[in-house]
Design a protein around this motif. Structure first.
Motif: not given
Length: 216
Positions: A120-127, A141-155, A175-178
């Motif tokens: 996947p290009d983008v993964v979003i996790e909702i806290v 884990d998502y970096a290891r899987a090859g995901v390009s961008y990872y976003a964490v949203y703390d609702r 928080a956004l990570f590349q």
């Protein structure tokens, strides 16, 4: 006079076709466990994110400008290696991957990287209120899987987050990570230019239009 016989000309042999590997046996993979999501609120956020994509997002090829397919899912297993357990992102987006025409095959009912052809290009996790390791194990884990961008949203930001994510995310609910060099590093911009996405604004993620094309 005896003339020497020339060596017979050997007919050229066609190049052997490289045999394609057999697809792995996934008969034992558990792709549906029927476990509920954290809460109705979490499910609604996931649905709003994927819904916004399918109603307002149309990515285009950089070279031709032609529309390209994409796949957006919520709470679907991400299998990136046969001998490792799947990851289950709250939301994931993959460009240039067409949704399956039907779901008769088991391979089409989950996200198998070797079937889709890419991570996947983008993964979003909702806290949520339970410990989810969004900035720890999941990030690795998502970096290891090859995901390009990872976003964490703390609702839960602003309402006494039990994970103290608000402080960890440096004062922002998002928080956004590349991925760089096999790991995720903080990404300051909220505009993913290479993906044509704007997942947040300065105040954080807005579920109704969290991922939308930039203004014309």
């Amino acid at each position: 006079m005896v003339s020497a016989l020339s060596s017979p000309v050997q007919p050229s042999m066609p190049e052997a076709a490289f045999p394609l590997p057999e697809p792995p046996d996934i008969s034992d993979l558990v792709i549906e466990d029927d476990e509920p999501v954290d809460s109705i609120h979490s499910e609604k956020l996931q649905r709003l994110l994927t819904g916004a994509l399918y109603t307002s997002f149309q990515p285009k090829a950089k070279d031709t400008g032609e529309p390209i397919p994409f796949l957006a899912t919520a709470n679907v297993g991400l299998f990136y290696a046969l001998k490792l357990p799947p990851l289950v992102p709250d939301v994931m987006l993959s460009l240039e991957v067409a949704p399956p025409a039907s779901f008769e095959r088991k391979e089409d009912r989950t996200y198998l990287v070797w079937e889709m052809g890419k991570p996947p290009d983008v993964v979003i996790e909702i806290v949520s209120k339970r410990k989810g390791e969004e900035l720890g194990r999941k990030r690795k884990d998502y970096a290891r899987a090859g995901v390009s961008y990872y976003a964490v949203y703390d609702r839960t930001a602003g309402v006494a987050s039990p994970l103290r994510q608000l402080r960890e995310l440096q004062g922002s609910p998002l928080a956004l990570f590349q991925r760089r060099g096999g790991e995720f590093v903080p990404f300051a911009s909220t505009w993913l230019e290479d993906k044509g996405l704007r997942p947040a604004n300065a105040k954080g993620l807005r579920p109704a239009n969290a991922i939308a094309p930039p203004a014309a």
